[in-house]
Write a protein that holds these residues in place. Structure first.
Motif, PDB file in Angstrom:
ATOM      1  N   GLN A 156      -2.710 -16.077   3.644  1.00  0.00           N
ATOM      2  CA  GLN A 156      -3.765 -16.121   2.644  1.00  0.00           C
ATOM      3  C   GLN A 156      -4.604 -17.390   2.718  1.00  0.00           C
ATOM      4  O   GLN A 156      -5.670 -17.464   2.122  1.00  0.00           O
ATOM      5  CB  GLN A 156      -3.181 -15.898   1.240  1.00  0.00           C
ATOM      6  CG  GLN A 156      -2.926 -14.401   1.054  1.00  0.00           C
ATOM      7  CD  GLN A 156      -2.185 -14.077  -0.218  1.00  0.00           C
ATOM      8  OE1 GLN A 156      -1.596 -14.957  -0.836  1.00  0.00           O
ATOM      9  NE2 GLN A 156      -2.190 -12.816  -0.602  1.00  0.00           N
ATOM     10  N   THR A 206      -5.743  -6.731  12.263  1.00  0.00           N
ATOM     11  CA  THR A 206      -6.136  -7.436  11.040  1.00  0.00           C
ATOM     12  C   THR A 206      -5.952  -6.548   9.815  1.00  0.00           C
ATOM     13  O   THR A 206      -5.502  -7.003   8.759  1.00  0.00           O
ATOM     14  CB  THR A 206      -7.619  -7.865  11.122  1.00  0.00           C
ATOM     15  OG1 THR A 206      -7.855  -8.434  12.389  1.00  0.00           O
ATOM     16  CG2 THR A 206      -7.950  -8.862  10.049  1.00  0.00           C
ATOM     17  N   ALA A 207      -6.303  -5.271   9.967  1.00  0.00           N
ATOM     18  CA  ALA A 207      -6.155  -4.335   8.848  1.00  0.00           C
ATOM     19  C   ALA A 207      -4.673  -4.171   8.500  1.00  0.00           C
ATOM     20  O   ALA A 207      -4.312  -4.076   7.316  1.00  0.00           O
ATOM     21  CB  ALA A 207      -6.797  -2.993   9.192  1.00  0.00           C
ATOM     22  N   VAL A 208      -3.812  -4.160   9.511  1.00  0.00           N
ATOM     23  CA  VAL A 208      -2.363  -4.061   9.267  1.00  0.00           C
ATOM     24  C   VAL A 208      -1.878  -5.302   8.501  1.00  0.00           C
ATOM     25  O   VAL A 208      -1.084  -5.195   7.553  1.00  0.00           O
ATOM     26  CB  VAL A 208      -1.587  -3.886  10.592  1.00  0.00           C
ATOM     27  CG1 VAL A 208      -0.085  -4.070  10.387  1.00  0.00           C
ATOM     28  CG2 VAL A 208      -1.878  -2.511  11.192  1.00  0.00           C
ATOM     29  N   ALA A 242      -3.661  -7.112   6.463  1.00  0.00           N
ATOM     30  CA  ALA A 242      -4.158  -6.959   5.088  1.00  0.00           C
ATOM     31  C   ALA A 242      -3.266  -5.983   4.322  1.00  0.00           C
ATOM     32  O   ALA A 242      -2.881  -6.240   3.178  1.00  0.00           O
ATOM     33  CB  ALA A 242      -5.605  -6.469   5.094  1.00  0.00           C
ATOM     34  N   ALA A 243      -2.918  -4.875   4.981  1.00  0.00           N
ATOM     35  CA  ALA A 243      -2.056  -3.877   4.333  1.00  0.00           C
ATOM     36  C   ALA A 243      -0.710  -4.496   3.955  1.00  0.00           C
ATOM     37  O   ALA A 243      -0.176  -4.233   2.869  1.00  0.00           O
ATOM     38  CB  ALA A 243      -1.854  -2.684   5.264  1.00  0.00           C
ATOM     39  N   ILE A 283      -1.104  -6.621   0.810  1.00  0.00           N
ATOM     40  CA  ILE A 283      -1.293  -5.764  -0.373  1.00  0.00           C
ATOM     41  C   ILE A 283       0.037  -5.098  -0.724  1.00  0.00           C
ATOM     42  O   ILE A 283       0.414  -5.015  -1.895  1.00  0.00           O
ATOM     43  CB  ILE A 283      -2.380  -4.704  -0.096  1.00  0.00           C
ATOM     44  CG1 ILE A 283      -3.728  -5.386   0.194  1.00  0.00           C
ATOM     45  CG2 ILE A 283      -2.513  -3.747  -1.277  1.00  0.00           C
ATOM     46  CD1 ILE A 283      -4.788  -4.452   0.766  1.00  0.00           C
ATOM     47  N   TRP A 284       0.742  -4.650   0.303  1.00  0.00           N
ATOM     48  CA  TRP A 284       2.044  -3.985   0.111  1.00  0.00           C
ATOM     49  C   TRP A 284       3.019  -4.896  -0.635  1.00  0.00           C
ATOM     50  O   TRP A 284       3.709  -4.477  -1.573  1.00  0.00           O
ATOM     51  CB  TRP A 284       2.577  -3.576   1.492  1.00  0.00           C
ATOM     52  CG  TRP A 284       3.875  -2.847   1.493  1.00  0.00           C
ATOM     53  CD1 TRP A 284       4.077  -1.541   1.119  1.00  0.00           C
ATOM     54  CD2 TRP A 284       5.149  -3.346   1.915  1.00  0.00           C
ATOM     55  NE1 TRP A 284       5.398  -1.212   1.294  1.00  0.00           N
ATOM     56  CE2 TRP A 284       6.081  -2.301   1.775  1.00  0.00           C
ATOM     57  CE3 TRP A 284       5.587  -4.581   2.406  1.00  0.00           C
ATOM     58  CZ2 TRP A 284       7.422  -2.446   2.109  1.00  0.00           C
ATOM     59  CZ3 TRP A 284       6.917  -4.723   2.733  1.00  0.00           C
ATOM     60  CH2 TRP A 284       7.828  -3.666   2.588  1.00  0.00           C
TER      61      TRP A 284
END
Lengths: 217, 217
Positions: A116, A163-165, A167-168, A171-172
């Motif tokens: 983060q 990158t999307a993974v 982010a997921a 969030i998870w």
């Protein structure tokens, strides 16, 4: 100092074993607390050793210990993607994701704090370590997919998905580890196939890959 | 001090105008150099003012100026997504992406330095500003898509796509602004529809959205 072999509880650790023990203690603390909230005292207490001993191994103090712990976690993370190269390609990717999600689950707070940004322990060195993991993950993915010499469009697609993974994952963790692991994993794999299919419309190399994945299934 | 109105070249700026001028000068420098390579002297020179004047406006020095510049850039970036709510939804998203890519193009180095992390000017405050922009972008996207009360699966999909778009922007800058803007924009929109379609298989709210997008087209 003493000629008798010490009992197991007091066994003298080798330099490497002691170092690993301290790093493991630090990682277990970083899993639940932000790096800035973990002191060398805490690490000494968790490892059941004296503070001077921690300083002897990490004379650079907390930042040095943090970077050593990060390097150790990075090596573990890179292993997640190092799946044997056999079996259907997407099944291999699923296994790698299972291990990746288990890693995220285990290192929760430290993982979030690191990705983060804005942490006081973040430096250009820690950023380089994280970028190294991303690059290694991309290379493993190319190997699993049987790709040599990925072109710019395929590379961009893979890096965007990585990158999307990430982010997921964040969030998870934030959402109390929802959806369940198996659903998250399948969803991420399906998203990967979907974005590859989009890129296939613009790039022959990716089109060939998507065709090969369909044959696998 | 002087009763005559000064000529245009020497017009006295209001406090707000002067502040904006200094921030604009800083942003133009950050566009081509990493924040740590820009000194207050450079900003004074670019704005054609004295160094003490820069310090009068930003007594906290370089970090304060950097954060003010970042806030100004963040406001501009949020505007990118504030498209009038009329016309087909995906066309509105395309326009927003056009403006976003133009922003990335203009602020190139500063944008990269900020998002790549590990910069000495990065703090929890700068991270909070960037997160604010991400949240605002997500809200604008929900508005454009006509979504109120997005559920967890749709939210995760949108946030993953926003992160993937950021990654694409950084790669695009790295690779000499390839592919061309129009192709990048269309590719990103197609990827968004593709991942929404995957999520639609797991989430009725997203399924309704994907059906509505298909009717738009």
């Amino acid at each position: 100092m003493t000629p008798q072999a010490p009992g197991p509880a007091y066994r003298r650790l080798s330099v490497e074993e002691r170092r690993s023990q301290l790093i493991d203690a630090a990682l277990s603390l970083f899993a639940h607390r932000a790096p800035e909230e973990v002191s060398l005292d805490d690490v000494a207490e968790a490892a059941e050793v004296s503070r001077p001993l921690v300083y002897r191994y990490f004379p650079g103090g907390k930042q040095q210990l943090y970077e050593a712990a990060l390097r150790s976690a990075a090596e573990e993370l890179e292993q997640c993607f190092d799946e044997p190269r056999e079996g259907p390609r997407l099944a291999r990717l699923s296994h790698a994701l299972d291990r990746y999600i288990a890693f995220v689950d285990q290192h929760a707070t430290g993982f979030s704090a690191l990705l983060q940004g804005g942490s006081v322990v973040e430096t250009s060195r820690t950023t380089a370590i994280v970028d190294g993991v991303r690059r290694a993950a991309a290379e493993h993915i190319y190997h699993h997919l049987g790709i040599t010499g990925p072109g710019p469009r395929l590379r961009m697609t893979v890096r965007m998905w990585i990158t999307a993974v990430e982010a997921a994952s964040l969030i998870w963790l934030d959402e109390g580890r929802q959806p369940p692991v198996e659903e998250l994993r399948d969803w991420l794999v399906e998203q990967f196939v979907a974005v590859l299919t989009v890129t296939a419309g613009r790039d022959p190399q990716t089109a060939a890959l998507v065709a090969a994945l369909a044959e696998d299934a």
